[in-house]
Scaffold this active site. Structure first.
Site, PDB file in Angstrom:
ATOM      1  N   SER A 149      47.701  35.314  46.548  1.00 34.73           N
ATOM      2  CA  SER A 149      45.966  36.018  46.119  1.00 34.73           C
ATOM      3  C   SER A 149      44.981  35.000  45.549  1.00 34.73           C
ATOM      4  O   SER A 149      44.666  33.809  45.914  1.00 34.73           O
ATOM      5  CB  SER A 149      46.027  37.400  45.129  1.00 34.73           C
ATOM      6  OG  SER A 149      45.022  37.846  45.473  1.00 34.73           O
ATOM      7  N   SER A 150      44.793  35.125  44.451  1.00 36.78           N
ATOM      8  CA  SER A 150      43.825  33.899  43.956  1.00 36.78           C
ATOM      9  C   SER A 150      44.217  32.438  43.947  1.00 36.78           C
ATOM     10  O   SER A 150      43.534  31.776  43.918  1.00 36.78           O
ATOM     11  CB  SER A 150      43.013  34.435  42.351  1.00 36.78           C
ATOM     12  OG  SER A 150      42.589  33.711  41.570  1.00 36.78           O
TER      13      SER A 150
END
Length: 305
Positions: A149-150
């Site tokens: 994700s991030s």
């Protein structure tokens, strides 16, 4: 609070709870330890290290970058296969911990982080690798990065800002390098247009964005492995298609002529498409934002299994 951030955090909220039950079932040769006072560290990113008893000078090192709302400890627990494989292969694992307390995401938005030696989060993370090499004599050639994700966004940013450092990268549910760039230069800014797959560019335009992060560099680029679910409603599937375009241009592979396409591999519902040894995409049909991470597949792609 950033737009959609509460939804993103809810989507991954179950991960730390799963981590504890998994860790209790495992016995590792070492423990995850903080590394106090490493420097230079321009954005004050805490550093944690897993150094297996099997590690020897010259062995590989992997930078493992967590998701929004996560932490170094949660990432360690949520990927129990990784320290197990590190024990088997003597791999040094670096786990950074986001310094952004509001959301615990990574800054993939500011000019500083999107610039080689720009002094942003990306610089601090790269300096962790330098520290591991100087302190523990980890390999200067066998250096890898992966994230979720991030952390997957940061994985692609690092591949663009420090292509001279990383040999290969694996990004689970991310976006192209530069997609989250903030027009106002804000640090750790949420970009809803990128998250919703509204930023569409040609392969060359994306490639130029990545190359502009280190314009003086013209040598080998990190090989890239990209994972994404078609039902991802946090970072839409279109972001995967844009990332594929970006790295196809950076790595100079032809998307029209894959070397291999395998349906239902490595498991049911996944389609793996390979473009030589340079670019691999793994698409999960009907899978949402929490794409199941496959450490055996990733380390095999890295070439260290």
């Amino acid at each position: 609070m950033k737009p959609n951030l509460s939804f993103l955090l809810a989507a991954i909220a179950s991960l730390p709870m799963l981590a504890f039950s998994r860790v209790l079932e495992r016995r590792y040769s070492s423990t995850l330890e903080p590394v106090p006072g490493f420097s230079p560290n321009p954005t004050n990113v805490p550093m944690y290290l897993y150094k297996p008893t099997s590690f020897k000078a010259g062995n590989p090192v992997i930078l493992v970058v967590h998701y929004c709302g996560g932490s170094a400890q949660a990432m360690f627990g949520n990927l129990p296969d990784l320290p197990t494989l590190a024990d088997e292969r003597g791999i040094l694992l670096i786990y950074p911990d986001s310094p952004h307390l509001e959301d615990h995401c990574w800054d993939v938005s500011s000019k500083e982080t999107l610039t080689h030696d720009g002094g942003g989060d990306s610089t601090s993370l790269k300096n962790m690798v330098d520290y591991a090499q100087a302190t523990y004599k980890a390999s200067e050639e066998l250096v890898y990065v992966m994230g979720i994700s991030s952390g997957a966004m940061m994985t692609q940013v690092l591949s663009a800002t420090y292509p001279n450092v990383f040999r290969a990268a694996a990004a689970y549910s991310g976006v192209p390098a530069g997609c989250f760039a903030s027009p106002t230069g804000l640090v750790d800014a949420w970009n809803p247009d990128c998250a919703q797959g509204k930023i569409i560019k040609t392969a060359k335009e994306w490639g130029d964005i990545a190359r502009a992060m280190y314009p003086q560099y013209s040598s080998r680029r990190p090989r890239m492995q990209l994972f994404h679910g078609t039902a991802d409603d946090v970072l839409l599937y279109q972001d995967h298609l844009e990332a594929v375009k970006q790295w196809s241009d950076v790595l100079q592979v032809d998307l029209e002529t894959p070397t291999s396409v395998r349906d239902n591999w490595p498991s049911q519902g996944l389609t793996t498409t390979e473009y030589g040894n340079e670019l691999v995409r793994v698409v999960g049909n009907g899978i949402g934002h929490n794409f199941p991470a496959n450490m055996t597949l990733t380390l095999d792609f890295f070439g260290i299994l």
